[in-house]
Design a protein around this motif. Structure first.
Motif, PDB file in Angstrom:
ATOM      1  N   VAL A   1      -3.625   0.819  13.391  1.00 43.21           N
ATOM      2  CA  VAL A   1      -4.593   0.080  12.571  1.00 43.21           C
ATOM      3  C   VAL A   1      -4.593   0.615  11.146  1.00 43.21           C
ATOM      4  N   LEU A   2      -4.637   1.935  11.002  1.00 49.04           N
ATOM      5  CA  LEU A   2      -4.629   2.531   9.665  1.00 49.04           C
ATOM      6  C   LEU A   2      -3.346   2.188   8.918  1.00 49.04           C
ATOM      7  N   SER A   3      -2.243   2.124   9.635  1.00 53.07           N
ATOM      8  CA  SER A   3      -0.957   1.911   8.973  1.00 53.07           C
ATOM      9  C   SER A   3      -0.819   0.528   8.350  1.00 53.07           C
ATOM     10  N   VAL A   4      -1.518  -0.461   8.848  1.00 52.63           N
ATOM     11  CA  VAL A   4      -1.388  -1.804   8.272  1.00 52.63           C
ATOM     12  C   VAL A   4      -2.321  -2.020   7.080  1.00 52.63           C
ATOM     13  N   LEU A   5      -3.258  -1.120   6.867  1.00 48.36           N
ATOM     14  CA  LEU A   5      -4.221  -1.302   5.777  1.00 48.36           C
ATOM     15  C   LEU A   5      -3.591  -1.397   4.386  1.00 48.36           C
ATOM     16  N   PRO A   6      -2.604  -0.555   4.026  1.00 50.38           N
ATOM     17  CA  PRO A   6      -2.028  -0.690   2.682  1.00 50.38           C
ATOM     18  C   PRO A   6      -1.395  -2.060   2.425  1.00 50.38           C
ATOM     19  N   ALA A   7      -0.684  -2.607   3.396  1.00 51.60           N
ATOM     20  CA  ALA A   7      -0.068  -3.921   3.210  1.00 51.60           C
ATOM     21  C   ALA A   7      -1.135  -5.007   3.088  1.00 51.60           C
ATOM     22  N   LEU A   8      -2.159  -4.924   3.910  1.00 49.88           N
ATOM     23  CA  LEU A   8      -3.238  -5.906   3.817  1.00 49.88           C
ATOM     24  C   LEU A   8      -3.963  -5.795   2.476  1.00 49.88           C
ATOM     25  N   TRP A   9      -4.187  -4.567   2.026  1.00 48.59           N
ATOM     26  CA  TRP A   9      -4.830  -4.339   0.726  1.00 48.59           C
ATOM     27  C   TRP A   9      -3.999  -4.988  -0.391  1.00 48.59           C
ATOM     28  N   ALA A  10      -2.693  -4.757  -0.372  1.00 50.22           N
ATOM     29  CA  ALA A  10      -1.823  -5.329  -1.400  1.00 50.22           C
ATOM     30  C   ALA A  10      -1.875  -6.851  -1.365  1.00 50.22           C
ATOM     31  N   PHE A  11      -1.873  -7.416  -0.181  1.00 49.67           N
ATOM     32  CA  PHE A  11      -1.884  -8.871  -0.044  1.00 49.67           C
ATOM     33  C   PHE A  11      -3.187  -9.478  -0.561  1.00 49.67           C
ATOM     34  N   VAL A  12      -4.298  -8.846  -0.247  1.00 49.88           N
ATOM     35  CA  VAL A  12      -5.613  -9.414  -0.562  1.00 49.88           C
ATOM     36  C   VAL A  12      -6.079  -9.081  -1.979  1.00 49.88           C
ATOM     37  N   LYS A  13      -5.727  -7.909  -2.495  1.00 47.11           N
ATOM     38  CA  LYS A  13      -6.382  -7.399  -3.703  1.00 47.11           C
ATOM     39  C   LYS A  13      -5.537  -7.405  -4.976  1.00 47.11           C
ATOM     40  N   THR A  14      -4.343  -7.971  -4.957  1.00 48.56           N
ATOM     41  CA  THR A  14      -3.527  -7.887  -6.169  1.00 48.56           C
ATOM     42  C   THR A  14      -3.482  -9.184  -6.962  1.00 48.56           C
ATOM     43  N   GLY A  15      -4.353 -10.101  -6.704  1.00 45.29           N
ATOM     44  CA  GLY A  15      -4.464 -11.303  -7.518  1.00 45.29           C
ATOM     45  C   GLY A  15      -5.553 -11.120  -8.562  1.00 45.29           C
ATOM     46  N   GLY A  16      -5.778 -12.144  -9.355  1.00 45.87           N
ATOM     47  CA  GLY A  16      -6.919 -12.122 -10.261  1.00 45.87           C
ATOM     48  C   GLY A  16      -6.656 -11.526 -11.625  1.00 45.87           C
ATOM     49  N   GLY A  17      -5.433 -11.393 -12.034  1.00 45.43           N
ATOM     50  CA  GLY A  17      -5.125 -10.895 -13.358  1.00 45.43           C
ATOM     51  C   GLY A  17      -4.623  -9.472 -13.344  1.00 45.43           C
ATOM     52  N   PRO A  18      -3.917  -9.088 -14.413  1.00 39.36           N
ATOM     53  CA  PRO A  18      -3.244  -7.793 -14.419  1.00 39.36           C
ATOM     54  C   PRO A  18      -4.175  -6.589 -14.393  1.00 39.36           C
ATOM     55  N   VAL A  19      -5.330  -6.671 -15.015  1.00 41.46           N
ATOM     56  CA  VAL A  19      -6.219  -5.503 -15.037  1.00 41.46           C
ATOM     57  C   VAL A  19      -6.841  -5.278 -13.666  1.00 41.46           C
ATOM     58  N   SER A  20      -7.412  -6.317 -13.078  1.00 43.60           N
ATOM     59  CA  SER A  20      -8.031  -6.141 -11.762  1.00 43.60           C
ATOM     60  C   SER A  20      -6.979  -5.812 -10.704  1.00 43.60           C
ATOM     61  N   ALA A  21      -5.809  -6.432 -10.790  1.00 41.94           N
ATOM     62  CA  ALA A  21      -4.741  -6.114  -9.836  1.00 41.94           C
ATOM     63  C   ALA A  21      -4.298  -4.671 -10.013  1.00 41.94           C
ATOM     64  N   GLY A  22      -4.190  -4.206 -11.250  1.00 39.18           N
ATOM     65  CA  GLY A  22      -3.805  -2.821 -11.501  1.00 39.18           C
ATOM     66  C   GLY A  22      -4.820  -1.835 -10.962  1.00 39.18           C
ATOM     67  N   ILE A  23      -6.094  -2.135 -11.177  1.00 41.73           N
ATOM     68  CA  ILE A  23      -7.158  -1.271 -10.645  1.00 41.73           C
ATOM     69  C   ILE A  23      -7.087  -1.239  -9.120  1.00 41.73           C
ATOM     70  N   ASN A  24      -6.919  -2.400  -8.522  1.00 41.93           N
ATOM     71  CA  ASN A  24      -6.851  -2.457  -7.063  1.00 41.93           C
ATOM     72  C   ASN A  24      -5.615  -1.753  -6.516  1.00 41.93           C
ATOM     73  N   LEU A  25      -4.499  -1.827  -7.238  1.00 39.81           N
ATOM     74  CA  LEU A  25      -3.331  -1.059  -6.807  1.00 39.81           C
ATOM     75  C   LEU A  25      -3.603   0.435  -6.911  1.00 39.81           C
ATOM     76  N   MET A  26      -4.306   0.850  -7.958  1.00 41.10           N
ATOM     77  CA  MET A  26      -4.651   2.270  -8.079  1.00 41.10           C
ATOM     78  C   MET A  26      -5.492   2.717  -6.881  1.00 41.10           C
ATOM     79  N   TYR A  27      -6.481   1.914  -6.515  1.00 39.26           N
ATOM     80  CA  TYR A  27      -7.263   2.230  -5.318  1.00 39.26           C
ATOM     81  C   TYR A  27      -6.385   2.232  -4.075  1.00 39.26           C
ATOM     82  N   GLY A  28      -5.463   1.294  -3.995  1.00 39.06           N
ATOM     83  CA  GLY A  28      -4.569   1.226  -2.844  1.00 39.06           C
ATOM     84  C   GLY A  28      -3.693   2.463  -2.714  1.00 39.06           C
TER      85      GLY A  28
END
Length: 150
Positions: A81-108
């Motif tokens: 379960v833990l292992s799939v979280l990074p891929a799901l995070w990338a899929f769900v959280k990297t839209g919405g423009g470069p700044v928000s996607a960049g912040i979300n990638l940093m959190y990821g």
């Protein structure tokens, strides 16, 4: 970087080149123009970082999945379960423009480092794994911060 086998060390360092390149082309207009002419607009500035970052978060899910195979029972289920979280995070959280996607990638990437520490604590990773991951994650976060905060 003592104790890290040569191949993982060099491949890991090579793997951060797109992040470094993205930060450099963000900071230098001439390099950005040259990179755009040579490689296309997807391969400069934050664009290369965001797309490649999503790919690497998904790759890290696969790495963690591999470590999950070293255990069994309830711990294995937790690890899968833990292992799939990074891929799901990338899929769900990297839209919405470069700044928000960049912040979300940093959190990821910070989150993956926490997962790396958990898997290392459970002795599912090589002994050198966390040293490598801390170094690579620091580089990635610094490069992503260029696009987010400058």
């Amino acid at each position: 970087m003592r104790g890290i086998p040569t191949a993982p060390l060099f491949l890991g360092l090579a793997g951060v080149i797109p992040f470094i390149w993205g930060a450099l082309t963000y900071l230098n207009d001439d390099l950005h123009s040259w990179g755009t002419q040579m490689f296309g607009s997807r391969f400069v500035g934050p664009y290369v970082q965001l797309f490649y970052g999503s790919v690497i978060l998904s790759f890290m899910s696969g790495v963690l999945w591999g470590y999950a195979t070293k255990t069994s029972g309830g711990k294995a289920a937790t690890c899968y379960v833990l292992s799939v979280l990074p891929a799901l995070w990338a899929f769900v959280k990297t839209g919405g423009g470069p700044v928000s996607a960049g912040i979300n990638l940093m959190y990821g990437f910070a989150g993956v480092l926490v997962l790396d520490a958990i898997f290392a604590y459970w002795q599912l990773t090589p002994t050198w794994w966390l040293r490598l991951r801390v170094t690579l994650t620091a580089i990635v976060l610094a490069c992503l911060a260029v696009g987010v905060y400058l």
